[in-house]
Design a protein around this motif. Structure first.
Motif, PDB file in Angstrom:
ATOM      1  N   LEU A 128       0.823  -1.219   0.000  1.00 59.52           N
ATOM      2  CA  LEU A 128       0.000   0.000   0.000  1.00 59.52           C
ATOM      3  C   LEU A 128       0.856   1.268   0.000  1.00 59.52           C
ATOM      4  O   LEU A 128       0.373   2.332  -0.366  1.00 59.52           O
ATOM      5  CB  LEU A 128      -0.918   0.005   1.227  1.00 59.52           C
ATOM      6  N   PHE A 162       1.165   3.924  -2.865  1.00 57.22           N
ATOM      7  CA  PHE A 162       0.235   5.032  -3.092  1.00 57.22           C
ATOM      8  C   PHE A 162       0.621   6.287  -2.298  1.00 57.22           C
ATOM      9  O   PHE A 162       0.036   7.348  -2.499  1.00 57.22           O
ATOM     10  CB  PHE A 162      -1.187   4.597  -2.730  1.00 57.22           C
ATOM     11  N   ASP A 163       1.571   6.140  -1.388  1.00 60.01           N
ATOM     12  CA  ASP A 163       1.965   7.294  -0.567  1.00 60.01           C
ATOM     13  C   ASP A 163       2.815   8.268  -1.387  1.00 60.01           C
ATOM     14  O   ASP A 163       3.689   7.848  -2.156  1.00 60.01           O
ATOM     15  CB  ASP A 163       2.805   6.843   0.641  1.00 60.01           C
ATOM     16  N   ARG A 177      -5.766   2.476  -3.911  1.00 61.13           N
ATOM     17  CA  ARG A 177      -5.562   1.989  -2.539  1.00 61.13           C
ATOM     18  C   ARG A 177      -6.754   1.130  -2.105  1.00 61.13           C
ATOM     19  O   ARG A 177      -6.580   0.048  -1.545  1.00 61.13           O
ATOM     20  CB  ARG A 177      -5.383   3.197  -1.617  1.00 61.13           C
TER      21      ARG A 177
END
Lengths: 328, 355
Positions: free
Chosen positions: B324, B327-328, B342
């Motif tokens: 995940l 996506f940051d 996400r």
């Protein structure tokens, strides 16, 4: 409400001026933007008022305009880069996709790439080659970038300021064929967010979506269609990446028919994305397949024949007839 | 040695030579400390190569042979200066204080960057050749606008010297008199392409055509690299504009761990350069002039071994990132496609834990 009538070119100029007054970190960079005021005069008078350190006449190298804007962003400046014409952005393409789009990620969020790349785009001005292109899809396809286009002086004034204040890099597409058209600008504020799609004319039969120069074409088509008994809902996309899908879905659920208009070649384009996404989201509301009215799959033609390439009112109306022709 | 225009303050045998423009200002203590830097960075490099061979790194770009150039340049920096590296500036990163394990995050393929570039005033590694050189000039233009007494040091190799971005950077730095120093490590090869294919004239002479000084320094001479870089940075901070430094050196190892240099260069050439080793000549100087004892070198060697062991442990402790996390920090502000991606990944049961 204080409204003033001005051209889109003047609205951009005033928007840039206001952004520079508000934030001393805002710089303008580009070829011939200082003394000359830019080939379209968008930056007219700004170097005189803000000085050569803030309105920078650069050497003629697009990769360097963007590449140094990246370094300035790291240092905390907000550079607004002018690409002289759409067809000249490609030397900067490497910096845009390799650095501008990725450095926020690669620095784990430490850097903000709050820069704006202004791109006079689309055709219709009778220019020679490389001066009339629509490269927006290249940028819209790239994660890390955002792409917008204005179609009115009011939006030009506000969207350029919103783009400069935004912390992500923005490719700001200006429909050069509309630079000299006048409109009302509300200097006190704008009701729209930077990426909001805006319904320019309400209708019930067909949702017609486009951006930049196409908005005026769509509105003319809607006028003609109304005379023939067909009601078009005209949507100005404004945000090309990301696209305000919710506004499009709301409209399409009402009309069930979709036409997308763009000057860019049809294949693998912004229009393709809109049709694909809305087909997925609105499948059971659709009464006809979405149709794209677009440029052909050819290099932008010599401008003596450009009006046979660009979407015209007639081609939009033909597409409207086609979507209306499906039995429902 | 190579040509008369080469700035050299120390011969390969470790004997001092004089130069009309540059004199070594370093104390014996400083030289020893820089010797230590070189030894540790070489050890870092050897350990990283081993880690790659053992499948623990995706790739490694070795710097053996270039320690003198990098520690010389790196130690010449002032704390507030800013550096823009390629992917081979491990010695510069070391001088800037970047934690060594952070340096390896890129090569372990757990990050696309690795450290906080503002904290260490050392930009993230740039792999697209030459991009960072323009970014450095832009940063220098910002320094100029701030009226700050800071300089920018940017790195590239003889290979990247053919990139348009590097040449455009020369134009801009010159036109705007930007406080930037271009540090070109001419290590003789762009992967397999010899530097003679990149330029028909010595690279440092290009600067003259752009309107600023160019200096060729013996890149295996730590003392010369330090003094030449220090002078160029001081000149930039004082408003004197850019300098091109060509550190004439040799990449003793491969381009990266994916490369096989035996296919494009002869062993005899490598042997010649072995005699010019940057670490050995400083060691010879330390023994001859400062009477450094074997115990001092042994202590540094032991420190380097301990360093390598810790580095290995730190690297092996770097687990697979949470999927995940991709996506940051793609955007600074909310974006619907990021939210959607996400959400899709969470619905697929991926992410949110260690895999």
């Amino acid at each position: 409400m204080v409204t003033t009538t001005m051209t889109m070119a003047k609205a951009l100029n005033e928007g840039l001026r206001r952004a520079m007054e508000k934030d001393p970190k805002v710089l303008l960079m580009g070829e011939d933007i200082g003394k000359l005021g830019g080939v379209f005069r968008i930056t007219d008078g700004l170097q005189k008022d803000f000085g050569q350190d803030r309105v920078i006449d650069t050497p003629l190298a697009e990769s360097a305009i963007v590449g140094t804007a990246v370094g300035l962003a790291i240092r905390g400046y907000r550079a607004v880069c002018e690409m002289q014409f759409d067809g000249f952005v490609f030397p900067a393409f490497d910096q845009i996709v390799s650095q501008v789009a990725k450095l926020h990620k690669r620095s784990d969020g430490v850097y903000t790439m709050g820069l704006v790349i202004r791109l006079p785009f689309q055709g219709g001005i009778g220019a020679i080659e490389h001066h009339s292109e629509s490269p927006e899809a290249y940028f819209a396809h790239t994660p890390g970038l955002r792409v917008v286009s204005c179609s009115t002086p009011h939006d030009a004034y506000w969207m350029i300021q919103q783009s400069i204040e935004h912390d992500d890099p923005i490719i700001f597409c200006e429909p050069k064929s509309r630079y000299w058209e006048k409109g009302e600008v509300d200097l006190e504020g704008s009701p729209y967010g930077l990426f909001d799609a805006v319904v320019r004319r309400e209708g019930t039969d067909v949702t017609v979506v486009g951006y930049g120069s196409s908005v005026k074409t769509m509105l003319r088509a809607a006028e003609t269609a109304a005379g023939e008994g067909t009601s078009l809902e005209v949507i100005d996309l404004r945000g090309i990446a990301p696209i305000d899908m919710d506004t499009l879905v709301t409209s399409l659920e009402k009309t069930g028919r979709l036409v997308v208009v763009q000057e860019a070649p049809r294949s693998t384009s912004v229009g393709s994305e809109i049709v694909a996404e809305l087909t997925e989201r609105c499948f059971y509301s659709l009464r006809a397949p979405g149709i794209r009215v677009a440029g052909y799959h050819v290099p932008y033609p010599p401008s003596r024949i450009e009006e046979d390439y660009r979407p015209t009112v007639e081609r939009v109306l033909d597409a409207v007839d086609r979507v209306m022709g499906y039995a429902s | 040695m190579i040509d008369e225009e080469l700035v050299q303050l120390l011969t390969p045998e470790g004997e001092r030579v004089s130069h009309p423009d540059y004199t070594s200002s370093l104390s014996g203590e400083e030289v020893l400390s820089m010797y230590r830097d070189m030894v540790i960075v070489r050890r870092l490099c050897n350990e990283s190569t081993s880690l790659q061979r053992q499948g623990q790194l995706a790739l490694w770009a070795p710097l053996q042979g270039q320690e003198g150039a990098q520690i010389g340049a790196g130690r010449a920096l002032a704390p507030m200066d800013f550096t823009f590296p390629t992917y081979r500036e491990h010695g510069i990163a070391w001088c800037r204080g970047v934690p060594p394990e952070s340096l390896l995050r890129l090569f372990r393929a757990v990050s696309n960057g690795g450290w906080d570039p503002q904290k260490y005033r050392h930009h993230v590694p740039t792999i697209v050749l030459g991009n960072q050189v323009l970014n450095a000039v832009g940063y220098a233009m910002g320094v100029q606008r701030d009226g700050a007494e800071e300089a920018v040091l940017t790195f590239f190799g003889d290979g990247a010297s053919s990139q348009g971005d590097v040449l455009e950077a020369f134009v801009w730095a010159s036109s705007f008199n930007a406080p930037v120093v271009f540090f070109c490590q001419n290590n003789q090869f762009g992967i397999s392409t010899p530097s003679s294919t990149q330029s028909k004239v010595p690279l440092f002479r290009r600067a003259r055509g752009f309107g600023f000084p160019g200096v060729r320094v013996d890149g295996n001479d730590l003392l010369a690299c330090y003094e030449v870089t220090k002078a160029a940075l001081e000149n930039a901070r004082a408003g004197g504009g850019p300098t091109l430094i060509e550190a004439y050196t040799y990449r003793m190892g491969a381009h990266t761990t994916s490369d096989d240099p035996t296919r494009y260069r002869v062993e005899a050439e490598v042997e010649v350069w072995k005699h010019r080793d940057p670490i050995e000549r400083i060691k010879a100087l330390l023994v001859r002039e400062y009477h450094s004892k074997p115990a001092a070198f042994e202590a540094i060697g032991a420190e380097a071994e301990a360093f390598a062991l810790k580095l290995r442990d730190d690297v092996l402790a770097m687990g697979r990132p949470d999927p995940l996390s991709m996506f940051d920090n793609v955007y600074a502000e909310p974006h619907p496609l990021i939210d959607e991606g996400r959400r899709d990944m969470v619905e697929l049961g991926i992410g949110g834990g260690v895999h």
